[in-house]
Motif scaffolding. Structure first.
Motif, PDB file in Angstrom:
ATOM      1  N   HIS A 365       0.840  -1.205   0.000  1.00 39.73           N
ATOM      2  CA  HIS A 365       0.000   0.000   0.000  1.00 39.73           C
ATOM      3  C   HIS A 365       0.876   1.257   0.000  1.00 39.73           C
ATOM      4  O   HIS A 365       0.825   2.065   0.931  1.00 39.73           O
ATOM      5  N   PRO A 366       1.689   1.442  -1.032  1.00 40.08           N
ATOM      6  CA  PRO A 366       2.571   2.628  -1.050  1.00 40.08           C
ATOM      7  C   PRO A 366       1.798   3.937  -1.159  1.00 40.08           C
ATOM      8  O   PRO A 366       2.321   5.002  -0.810  1.00 40.08           O
ATOM      9  N   GLN A 367       0.534   3.873  -1.667  1.00 42.61           N
ATOM     10  CA  GLN A 367      -0.255   5.091  -1.846  1.00 42.61           C
ATOM     11  C   GLN A 367      -1.196   5.350  -0.664  1.00 42.61           C
ATOM     12  O   GLN A 367      -2.041   6.236  -0.760  1.00 42.61           O
ATOM     13  N   ALA A 368      -1.046   4.602   0.424  1.00 41.89           N
ATOM     14  CA  ALA A 368      -1.928   4.815   1.578  1.00 41.89           C
ATOM     15  C   ALA A 368      -1.773   6.232   2.099  1.00 41.89           C
ATOM     16  O   ALA A 368      -0.667   6.792   2.122  1.00 41.89           O
ATOM     17  N   SER A 369      -2.888   6.811   2.510  1.00 41.33           N
ATOM     18  CA  SER A 369      -2.877   8.207   2.961  1.00 41.33           C
ATOM     19  C   SER A 369      -2.217   8.339   4.324  1.00 41.33           C
ATOM     20  O   SER A 369      -2.046   7.355   5.059  1.00 41.33           O
ATOM     21  N   LEU A 370      -1.875   9.570   4.636  1.00 41.77           N
ATOM     22  CA  LEU A 370      -1.295   9.845   5.952  1.00 41.77           C
ATOM     23  C   LEU A 370      -2.280   9.487   7.057  1.00 41.77           C
ATOM     24  O   LEU A 370      -1.893   8.956   8.103  1.00 41.77           O
ATOM     25  N   ALA A 371      -3.573   9.752   6.825  1.00 38.10           N
ATOM     26  CA  ALA A 371      -4.593   9.438   7.827  1.00 38.10           C
ATOM     27  C   ALA A 371      -4.657   7.933   8.084  1.00 38.10           C
ATOM     28  O   ALA A 371      -4.793   7.492   9.236  1.00 38.10           O
ATOM     29  N   GLN A 372      -4.568   7.106   7.023  1.00 35.86           N
ATOM     30  CA  GLN A 372      -4.579   5.648   7.196  1.00 35.86           C
ATOM     31  C   GLN A 372      -3.385   5.188   8.027  1.00 35.86           C
ATOM     32  O   GLN A 372      -3.511   4.338   8.911  1.00 35.86           O
ATOM     33  N   ARG A 373      -2.239   5.727   7.724  1.00 40.52           N
ATOM     34  CA  ARG A 373      -1.029   5.323   8.443  1.00 40.52           C
ATOM     35  C   ARG A 373      -1.082   5.761   9.907  1.00 40.52           C
ATOM     36  O   ARG A 373      -0.635   5.031  10.805  1.00 40.52           O
ATOM     37  N   LEU A 374      -1.637   6.938  10.158  1.00 48.08           N
ATOM     38  CA  LEU A 374      -1.752   7.391  11.542  1.00 48.08           C
ATOM     39  C   LEU A 374      -2.779   6.574  12.320  1.00 48.08           C
ATOM     40  O   LEU A 374      -2.639   6.382  13.524  1.00 48.08           O
ATOM     41  N   ASP A 375      -3.811   6.086  11.635  1.00 46.91           N
ATOM     42  CA  ASP A 375      -4.775   5.208  12.297  1.00 46.91           C
ATOM     43  C   ASP A 375      -4.097   3.925  12.759  1.00 46.91           C
ATOM     44  O   ASP A 375      -4.332   3.438  13.863  1.00 46.91           O
ATOM     45  N   ILE A 376      -3.232   3.361  11.920  1.00 42.95           N
ATOM     46  CA  ILE A 376      -2.460   2.177  12.314  1.00 42.95           C
ATOM     47  C   ILE A 376      -1.554   2.509  13.493  1.00 42.95           C
ATOM     48  O   ILE A 376      -1.421   1.725  14.446  1.00 42.95           O
ATOM     49  N   ALA A 377      -0.931   3.683  13.452  1.00 48.92           N
ATOM     50  CA  ALA A 377      -0.048   4.096  14.546  1.00 48.92           C
ATOM     51  C   ALA A 377      -0.814   4.192  15.867  1.00 48.92           C
ATOM     52  O   ALA A 377      -0.322   3.761  16.915  1.00 48.92           O
ATOM     53  N   MET A 378      -2.033   4.734  15.836  1.00 49.64           N
ATOM     54  CA  MET A 378      -2.834   4.844  17.055  1.00 49.64           C
ATOM     55  C   MET A 378      -3.209   3.474  17.603  1.00 49.64           C
ATOM     56  O   MET A 378      -3.162   3.243  18.811  1.00 49.64           O
ATOM     57  N   GLN A 379      -3.581   2.557  16.729  1.00 52.46           N
ATOM     58  CA  GLN A 379      -3.927   1.205  17.182  1.00 52.46           C
ATOM     59  C   GLN A 379      -2.723   0.519  17.827  1.00 52.46           C
ATOM     60  O   GLN A 379      -2.851  -0.132  18.871  1.00 52.46           O
ATOM     61  N   LEU A 380      -1.566   0.665  17.202  1.00 55.81           N
ATOM     62  CA  LEU A 380      -0.352   0.063  17.758  1.00 55.81           C
ATOM     63  C   LEU A 380      -0.033   0.676  19.121  1.00 55.81           C
ATOM     64  O   LEU A 380       0.372  -0.020  20.056  1.00 55.81           O
ATOM     65  N   GLY A 381      -0.220   1.989  19.245  1.00 59.44           N
ATOM     66  CA  GLY A 381       0.007   2.646  20.533  1.00 59.44           C
ATOM     67  C   GLY A 381      -0.926   2.118  21.604  1.00 59.44           C
ATOM     68  O   GLY A 381      -0.523   1.929  22.762  1.00 59.44           O
ATOM     69  N   LYS A 382      -2.181   1.848  21.262  1.00 62.03           N
ATOM     70  CA  LYS A 382      -3.129   1.303  22.227  1.00 62.03           C
ATOM     71  C   LYS A 382      -2.732  -0.111  22.657  1.00 62.03           C
ATOM     72  O   LYS A 382      -2.955  -0.504  23.812  1.00 62.03           O
ATOM     73  N   ALA A 383      -2.161  -0.873  21.729  1.00 67.90           N
ATOM     74  CA  ALA A 383      -1.702  -2.220  22.081  1.00 67.90           C
ATOM     75  C   ALA A 383      -0.600  -2.158  23.127  1.00 67.90           C
ATOM     76  O   ALA A 383      -0.624  -2.879  24.131  1.00 67.90           O
ATOM     77  N   ILE A 384       0.373  -1.275  22.910  1.00 67.67           N
ATOM     78  CA  ILE A 384       1.476  -1.147  23.867  1.00 67.67           C
ATOM     79  C   ILE A 384       0.975  -0.583  25.184  1.00 67.67           C
ATOM     80  O   ILE A 384       1.402  -0.989  26.271  1.00 67.67           O
ATOM     81  N   GLN A 385       0.028   0.343  25.111  1.00 66.06           N
ATOM     82  CA  GLN A 385      -0.545   0.918  26.327  1.00 66.06           C
ATOM     83  C   GLN A 385      -1.250  -0.153  27.153  1.00 66.06           C
ATOM     84  O   GLN A 385      -1.173  -0.155  28.386  1.00 66.06           O
TER      85      GLN A 385
END
Length: 576
Positions: A365-385
């Motif tokens: 998914h090289p064309q994924a938007s910044l919003a999509q990538r940040l959504d993944i980042a938030m989910q990963l942060g919740k996992a670590i939290q």
């Protein structure tokens, strides 16, 4: 109960015309679940109040029920002292705050709690309740009487709820088979002598309820002879019937000494689990996709490498992985499963997640938007939290250890380096991470043998997010290649905006702080980092300036007024 586990017997007796008006409360809890009994032990509690009002009775009941419920709800990896002390301080704060809202009474109570775990007893004491130990013919008081004399009356001091902060007496005692512990209240003072206790208990120690009744009857009779009330006596006995074998009551041994599975190939079966695919073979472990032939469920099996048969230290940690992770409840963390059959080999099972790693997702998914990538980042942060809420460090946050399922949900996997933050201190956590292997996303402190903690996971998360947003790493020198503290000077942050212009300056500053080489300069809590990331939603797109906001700012307002006046002046000059 198995022969290698702690075994207790209990007896109780009240002396009161009406139990509902009794000012004392007591309880014993021995967990039925073997895992919880090994991790937390059993506990006996007694509480007493000096007042004769309904609030005093509530204080005693609440303190006993609250301690028993909350102690067994603390994380299993906390040691006994940490768990009990935190619970008692929380109870004390609640009782003290409630007393400010009532009249004619207070939530103040003396309390003694003893936790029996492994081959030791842990006593926690506040106020003037009494705890004795009978060992052979020796009868010894273990608790101290914290009493204040005021106007001829004796009141408990250092009691629960008496002050906003509290000093808790703590004592750790080695247990012996046959030890008997007596819990009673200050009201019994002046009735029975030590020889009376020993004789009445030893008269028939096989029935502890009967022994408590004998104590109660003798104390009541002695009190009546001396002309004072005997309606507030209570007695509780706990006997140690059997002790576990030395060093066996440890959470990493809950699942016993099972053999390591042999090397498995697709089509082979073990404990009713058929191997469908070999997902990973490393020097330390084997990971298989398996199918339960009874339930048809697909799961992931993780087992130690067969070459590690003699590496007991790693095997203990392997057992600890399941013990830790099965207590983390989060949709973003791989869930541990129970087998439908008894296990004959050493392994654990997790839910099978159909999807791809974050590395594969980024390539596809090289064309994924910044919003999509940040959504993944938030989910990963919740996992670590979620891990941090259970005091667990992951220590291997890396794109290859993050799965994206078919619905776009993040699932954090690979717990080979996870460690409990308070169990063995920083050194064991760091050594474990180094043993399993550092990566370019590991925090600098791992390579430099410094203290590690939650902020170390924060660094790995931020580094993974940086890579997800830019395809690059934040530093030219990979932190896992550091050799000395002077090398930290070579870690110069490369602005994420250099590689992705859609990244806002605010987001870049957030990543810069979370990726600071100095652990103390990062965000104090994971929640602060997640909050900062959440503020960047809709980022990457230039925002229109709100004209109302423009005019609401004082400097802009007066600049606008000056401009209008200048325009009117020019017009008046032209119209002359």
């Amino acid at each position: 109960m198995p022969s290698n586990r702690l075994s207790l017997s209990v007896g109780q007796a009240f002396v009161a015309p009406d139990r509902r008006n009794h000012r004392s409360s007591m309880s014993v809890r021995i967990p039925d679940e073997a895992g919880q009994f090994v991790a937390k032990g059993a506990c006996a509690v007694i509480s007493d109040t000096s007042s004769r009002n309904a609030i005093a009775k509530q204080a005693g009941d609440l303190s006993v029920r609250g301690f028993v419920a909350d102690y067994f709800s603390t994380p299993d990896h906390w040691d006994v002292k940490t768990s009990a002390t935190r619970v008692l301080r929380a109870l004390n704060g609640w009782c003290y705050s409630q007393s400010t809202f009532v009249e004619g009474g207070s939530y103040v109570a003396s309390l003694s709690a003893m936790v029996y775990r492994g081959r030791d007893a842990h006593l926690f004491h506040m106020g003037d309740t009494l705890v004795f130990r009978l060992r052979g013919a020796e009868f010894e008081q273990l608790s101290r009487d914290h009493i204040t004399d005021l106007g001829g009356y004796r009141y408990p001091s250092r009691a629960l709820g008496l002050d906003g902060s509290i000093d808790i007496d703590y004592m750790q005692l080695p247990l012996k088979q046959g030890d008997i512990f007596l819990f009673t209240t200050q009201a019994v003072r002046g009735t029975l002598m030590p020889s009376d206790y020993v004789g009445l208990i030893r008269q028939d120690a096989s029935d502890l309820d009967a022994a408590c009744e004998r104590l109660a009857a003798a104390a009541r009779e002695r009190a009546q002879e001396r002309g004072y009330g005997a309606d507030q006596f209570c007695f509780q006995l706990v006997r140690i019937d059997q002790l576990p074998e030395a060093e066996r009551d440890h959470p990493s041994r809950i699942y016993g000494d099972l053999p390591i599975p042999p090397e498995l190939s697709p089509g082979e079966r073990i404990d009713g689990l058929e191997v469908q695919e070999v997902l990973s073979r490393t020097a330390q472990s084997r990971v298989y996709r398996v199918r339960d032939t009874r339930t048809e469920r697909e799961m992931v099996m993780k087992a130690p490498s067969p070459e590690l048969s003699n590496r007991n230290a790693y095997l203990e940690h392997f057992l600890l992985q399941q013990w830790v992770v099965e207590r983390v409840k989060s949709p973003f963390v791989a869930r541990v499963m129970e087998s439908s059959r008894p296990r004959r080999y050493l392994y654990y099972l997790m839910v099978y997640v159909e999807g791809m790693t974050l590395t594969e997702w980024a390539l596809r998914h090289p064309q994924a938007s910044l919003a999509q990538r940040l959504d993944i980042a938030m989910q990963l942060g919740k996992a670590i939290q979620a891990l941090h809420h259970r005091d667990v460090l992951h220590q291997r946050v890396h794109p290859d250890n993050v799965l994206i399922d078919t619905h776009g949900q993040v699932v954090l996997t690979d717990f080979s380096a996870c460690h409990m933050r308070d169990l063995d201190g920083h050194r064991r956590s760091r050594e474990l991470a180094r043993q399993t292997g550092l990566s370019e996303h590991s925090a600098p402190e791992y390579a430099l043998d410094d203290n590690v903690g939650r902020r170390s996971d924060q660094y790995s998360l931020a580094s993974t997010i940086y890579w997800l947003l830019t395809g690059e790493l934040p530093y030219e020198l990979s932190p896992d290649r550091l050799r000395s503290h002077t090398d930290l000077e070579q870690l110069t942050y490369r602005s994420a905006r250099l590689f992705n212009p859609e990244i806002s300056p605010q987001l870049d500053d957030t990543l810069r702080r979370a990726l600071d080489p100095q652990r103390s300069l990062r965000f104090r809590r994971m929640s602060e980092l997640l909050y900062a990331l959440r503020q960047q939603e809709g980022r990457g797109k230039p925002r229109r300036r709100d004209p109302r906001r423009f005019l609401s700012e004082p400097a802009n307002f007066w600049q606008g007024v000056a401009g209008i006046l200048l325009l009117l002046l020019v017009l008046s000059w032209l119209l002359r």
